[in-house]
Design an enzyme around this catalytic site. Structure first.
Site, PDB file in Angstrom:
ATOM      1  N   TRP A   1     -73.491   6.847 -19.566  1.00 59.71           N
ATOM      2  CA  TRP A   1     -73.985   8.216 -19.446  1.00 59.71           C
ATOM      3  C   TRP A   1     -73.207   8.997 -18.389  1.00 59.71           C
ATOM      4  O   TRP A   1     -73.783   9.568 -17.468  1.00 59.71           O
ATOM      5  CB  TRP A   1     -75.477   8.194 -19.109  1.00 59.71           C
ATOM      6  CG  TRP A   1     -76.326   7.665 -20.222  1.00 59.71           C
ATOM      7  CD1 TRP A   1     -76.434   8.185 -21.467  1.00 59.71           C
ATOM      8  CD2 TRP A   1     -77.178   6.516 -20.180  1.00 59.71           C
ATOM      9  NE1 TRP A   1     -77.299   7.428 -22.217  1.00 59.71           N
ATOM     10  CE2 TRP A   1     -77.784   6.396 -21.456  1.00 59.71           C
ATOM     11  CE3 TRP A   1     -77.509   5.574 -19.211  1.00 59.71           C
ATOM     12  CZ2 TRP A   1     -78.677   5.386 -21.777  1.00 59.71           C
ATOM     13  CZ3 TRP A   1     -78.408   4.570 -19.531  1.00 59.71           C
ATOM     14  CH2 TRP A   1     -78.978   4.479 -20.802  1.00 59.71           C
TER      15      TRP A   1
ATOM     16  N   HIS B   1     -79.634  12.661 -20.445  1.00 59.94           N
ATOM     17  CA  HIS B   1     -80.666  12.390 -21.446  1.00 59.94           C
ATOM     18  C   HIS B   1     -81.968  13.035 -20.982  1.00 59.94           C
ATOM     19  O   HIS B   1     -82.049  13.533 -19.844  1.00 59.94           O
ATOM     20  CB  HIS B   1     -80.843  10.881 -21.704  1.00 59.94           C
ATOM     21  CG  HIS B   1     -80.985  10.035 -20.461  1.00 59.94           C
ATOM     22  ND1 HIS B   1     -81.195   8.680 -20.480  1.00 59.94           N
ATOM     23  CD2 HIS B   1     -80.954  10.358 -19.131  1.00 59.94           C
ATOM     24  CE1 HIS B   1     -81.277   8.201 -19.263  1.00 59.94           C
ATOM     25  NE2 HIS B   1     -81.142   9.211 -18.426  1.00 59.94           N
TER      26      HIS B   1
ATOM     27  N   ARG C   1     -72.963  15.376 -21.654  1.00 57.34           N
ATOM     28  CA  ARG C   1     -72.221  14.147 -21.355  1.00 57.34           C
ATOM     29  C   ARG C   1     -70.740  14.414 -21.308  1.00 57.34           C
ATOM     30  O   ARG C   1     -70.244  15.321 -21.979  1.00 57.34           O
ATOM     31  CB  ARG C   1     -72.507  13.067 -22.413  1.00 57.34           C
ATOM     32  CG  ARG C   1     -73.879  12.495 -22.239  1.00 57.34           C
ATOM     33  CD  ARG C   1     -74.141  11.313 -23.139  1.00 57.34           C
ATOM     34  NE  ARG C   1     -75.592  11.083 -23.174  1.00 57.34           N
ATOM     35  CZ  ARG C   1     -76.189  10.177 -23.895  1.00 57.34           C
ATOM     36  NH1 ARG C   1     -75.473   9.386 -24.668  1.00 57.34           N
ATOM     37  NH2 ARG C   1     -77.497  10.038 -23.873  1.00 57.34           N
TER      38      ARG C   1
ATOM     39  N   GLN D   1     -81.938  16.441 -27.080  1.00 61.15           N
ATOM     40  CA  GLN D   1     -82.700  15.211 -27.338  1.00 61.15           C
ATOM     41  C   GLN D   1     -84.193  15.521 -27.402  1.00 61.15           C
ATOM     42  O   GLN D   1     -84.660  16.504 -26.838  1.00 61.15           O
ATOM     43  CB  GLN D   1     -82.464  14.190 -26.218  1.00 61.15           C
ATOM     44  CG  GLN D   1     -81.202  13.364 -26.408  1.00 61.15           C
ATOM     45  CD  GLN D   1     -81.114  12.190 -25.450  1.00 61.15           C
ATOM     46  OE1 GLN D   1     -81.900  12.072 -24.499  1.00 61.15           O
ATOM     47  NE2 GLN D   1     -80.153  11.316 -25.684  1.00 61.15           N
TER      48      GLN D   1
ATOM     49  N   VAL E   1     -86.406   0.225 -20.681  1.00 60.32           N
ATOM     50  CA  VAL E   1     -87.378  -0.304 -21.666  1.00 60.32           C
ATOM     51  C   VAL E   1     -87.148  -1.794 -21.872  1.00 60.32           C
ATOM     52  O   VAL E   1     -86.041  -2.299 -21.689  1.00 60.32           O
ATOM     53  CB  VAL E   1     -87.279   0.428 -23.032  1.00 60.32           C
ATOM     54  CG1 VAL E   1     -87.849   1.821 -22.973  1.00 60.32           C
ATOM     55  CG2 VAL E   1     -85.869   0.429 -23.573  1.00 60.32           C
TER      56      VAL E   1
ATOM     57  N   ALA F   1     -91.414   4.609 -25.307  1.00 60.51           N
ATOM     58  CA  ALA F   1     -90.628   5.845 -25.171  1.00 60.51           C
ATOM     59  C   ALA F   1     -89.527   5.813 -26.215  1.00 60.51           C
ATOM     60  O   ALA F   1     -89.112   4.743 -26.676  1.00 60.51           O
ATOM     61  CB  ALA F   1     -90.035   5.932 -23.772  1.00 60.51           C
TER      62      ALA F   1
HETATM   63  C1  FA5 Z   1     -80.459   7.623 -24.534  1.00 57.97           C
HETATM   64  O1  FA5 Z   1     -80.034   8.703 -24.213  1.00 57.97           O
HETATM   65  C2  FA5 Z   1     -81.795   7.104 -24.068  1.00 57.97           C
HETATM   66  N1  FA5 Z   1     -82.283   7.930 -23.030  1.00 57.97           N
HETATM   67  C3  FA5 Z   1     -82.758   7.048 -25.242  1.00 57.97           C
HETATM   68  C4  FA5 Z   1     -83.999   6.302 -24.985  1.00 57.97           C
HETATM   69  C5  FA5 Z   1     -85.126   6.987 -24.592  1.00 57.97           C
HETATM   70  C6  FA5 Z   1     -84.031   4.916 -25.099  1.00 57.97           C
HETATM   71  C7  FA5 Z   1     -86.316   6.294 -24.333  1.00 57.97           C
HETATM   72  C8  FA5 Z   1     -85.178   4.242 -24.840  1.00 57.97           C
HETATM   73  C9  FA5 Z   1     -86.315   4.919 -24.481  1.00 57.97           C
HETATM   74  P1  FA5 Z   1     -78.528   7.176 -26.228  1.00 57.97           P
HETATM   75  O2  FA5 Z   1     -77.397   7.367 -25.309  1.00 57.97           O
HETATM   76  O3  FA5 Z   1     -78.348   6.132 -27.271  1.00 57.97           O
HETATM   77  O4  FA5 Z   1     -79.870   6.844 -25.460  1.00 57.97           O
HETATM   78  O5  FA5 Z   1     -78.851   8.567 -26.937  1.00 57.97           O
HETATM   79  C10 FA5 Z   1     -79.986   8.731 -27.755  1.00 57.97           C
HETATM   80  C11 FA5 Z   1     -79.617   9.554 -28.977  1.00 57.97           C
HETATM   81  O6  FA5 Z   1     -79.055  10.793 -28.576  1.00 57.97           O
HETATM   82  C12 FA5 Z   1     -78.557   8.915 -29.857  1.00 57.97           C
HETATM   83  O7  FA5 Z   1     -79.126   7.995 -30.746  1.00 57.97           O
HETATM   84  C13 FA5 Z   1     -77.963  10.096 -30.562  1.00 57.97           C
HETATM   85  O8  FA5 Z   1     -78.765  10.492 -31.663  1.00 57.97           O
HETATM   86  C14 FA5 Z   1     -78.040  11.189 -29.501  1.00 57.97           C
HETATM   87  N2  FA5 Z   1     -76.762  11.326 -28.805  1.00 57.97           N
HETATM   88  C15 FA5 Z   1     -76.260  10.579 -27.820  1.00 57.97           C
HETATM   89  N3  FA5 Z   1     -75.060  11.010 -27.422  1.00 57.97           N
HETATM   90  C16 FA5 Z   1     -74.778  12.083 -28.184  1.00 57.97           C
HETATM   91  C17 FA5 Z   1     -73.679  13.000 -28.254  1.00 57.97           C
HETATM   92  N4  FA5 Z   1     -72.641  12.903 -27.449  1.00 57.97           N
HETATM   93  N5  FA5 Z   1     -73.736  13.999 -29.169  1.00 57.97           N
HETATM   94  C18 FA5 Z   1     -74.809  14.111 -29.966  1.00 57.97           C
HETATM   95  N6  FA5 Z   1     -75.883  13.309 -29.952  1.00 57.97           N
HETATM   96  C19 FA5 Z   1     -75.867  12.286 -29.067  1.00 57.97           C
END
Ligand code: FA5
Length: 355
Positions: free
Chosen positions: A155, A186, A212, A226, A269, A323
């Site tokens: 991240w 996030h 990001r 998100q 988690v 979550a």
């Molecule tokens: C997270 O950001 C965690 N905070 C999610 C989470 C929340 C896990 C609560 C457990 C409990 P991740 O980096 O995988 O996880 O991002 C979550 C979702 O955000 C991804 O599955 C995707 O749909 C979206 N996402 C992530 N990065 C990008 C990006 N650069 N552009 C668009 N969508 C994105």
């Protein structure tokens, strides 16, 4: 003869200035000035028969009359033209087609945000937005990602100078001396803020922007949305989480959606899962949207880690909770079959007008 010319002059003048349409002026011109048959042509013939003394006097009066007629015709023509422009400026022609006003369009992401918000509100959840600028503590440390933890690499983000943040004194107060401020990566920091300020039972959804440091491609943006879900109560289980997601997706897409869950590591988690949705673009065959996998990664989720409960000050072993963090842009892409996430921020009206 002079009397006759005077009478004719009076008559013609009255006729010319009583005319209401240009076309009638042409008729008058023809009637008096036509070369062969006009009344003045007849008159000049009669003048030619006068005596030598009368002829020049009558001839002069005739010429003056002719000049006056031409002058009056011109004057009246101008008056009529003036009048018609004035009338037209106030007249309304109801047969003309109406003016077309362009309607604005809701951006597809705004549309999807509203739909998601409506679904969770109808399920009785609290809907929040949270802060886009966060402290290092809320974005990482409180979520069980200490300073030197490798998970921070997933991240990477944009860091800010505190001097630029005079507008949010509360945030400045919350940061310790050497702590960094950043654009949240996030919506998960809101888990901490909600749990610290409220006691269970909790059913909260946070919909907001994240940032990001990304190398962008068809599925990744540096700025995206998100949807963070948080449920805390006694005896909340993984099956509650899966059922909630299933219900949400069915309501959002208005049909059963093919998805898969696989184990994934998120420090806040335990256990952690990731949900993928079958790729709308290639129907599972593999393409640039799904990075040739046939699946689009839609969300991360899991059961809240005991260390997070400890961090927010909840008593040990009293509560359980789940979550999830869904990529809203990815949901919009799947729903509207958009094959490149970068369309959302291009500002191309041809794109926006399709929704
Ligand atoms: C997270 O950001 C965690 N905070 C999610 C989470 C929340 C896990 C609560 C457990 C409990 P991740 O980096 O995988 O996880 O991002 C979550 C979702 O955000 C991804 O599955 C995707 O749909 C979206 N996402 C992530 N990065 C990008 C990006 N650069 N552009 C668009 N969508 C994105």
């Amino acid at each position: 003869m002079l009397d006759k010319i005077k009478q004719l002059e009076k008559k013609i003048k009255e006729e010319i200035f009583s005319v209401q349409q240009s076309i009638d002026l042409l008729a008058i011109e023809k009637k008096y000035l036509a070369r062969q048959k006009g009344e003045l042509a007849q008159l000049i013939k009669r003048i030619g028969k006068l005596s030598n003394e009368e002829k020049p006097i009558a001839g002069q009066a005739f010429n003056q009359l002719k000049q006056k007629i031409n002058q009056w015709l011109k004057q009246r023509q101008q008056e009529l033209e003036c009048q018609s422009t004035k009338d037209n400026s106030t007249a309304i022609d109801i047969t003309l087609p109406g003016k077309k006003y362009l309607l604005g369009y809701l951006h597809p992401l705004t549309r999807v945000r509203q739909q998601v918000s409506d679904i969770f509100t109808s399920m009785g959840w609290q809907v929040l937005e949270g802060k886009e600028v966060e402290t290092d503590y809320y974005n990482f440390t409180a979520l069980n990602i200490p300073f030197d933890h490798p998970a921070r690499d997933m991240w990477d983000t944009f860091y800010l100078k505190k001097d630029n943040l005079q507008f949010d004194p509360q945030l400045i107060k919350e940061t310790t001396k050497n702590e960094k401020l950043l654009l949240r990566t996030h919506t998960s920091p809101m888990q901490i803020r909600v749990m610290k300020s409220q006691t269970p039972p909790l059913k909260t959804v946070v919909i907001g922007k994240c940032f990001r440091h990304e190398a962008t491609d068809a599925g990744h943006e540096h700025t995206f949305y998100q949807i963070e879900g948080l449920v805390v109560d006694q005896q909340i289980s993984l099956s509650n989480l899966i059922h909630t997601l299933q219900d949400f997706l069915k309501d959002f897409f208005q049909q059963e959606i093919k998805f898969r869950l696989r184990p994934e590591y998120f420090p806040f988690v335990e256990p952690g899962l990731e949900m993928d949705i079958s790729c709308f673009n290639c129907h599972g065959k593999g393409c640039s949207v799904c990075e040739q996998t046939g699946w689009i990664e839609a969300l991360g989720c899991g059961m809240i880690h005991p260390r997070v409960f400890q961090e927010v000050g909840y008593p040990a072993n009293k509560y359980t909770g789940f979550a999830f963090g869904i990529g809203l842009d990815r949901l919009a892409m799947i729903k509207y079959k958009i094959n490149d996430i970068r369309w959302f921020h291009r500002g191309d009206l041809r794109f926006n007008q399709q929704f």
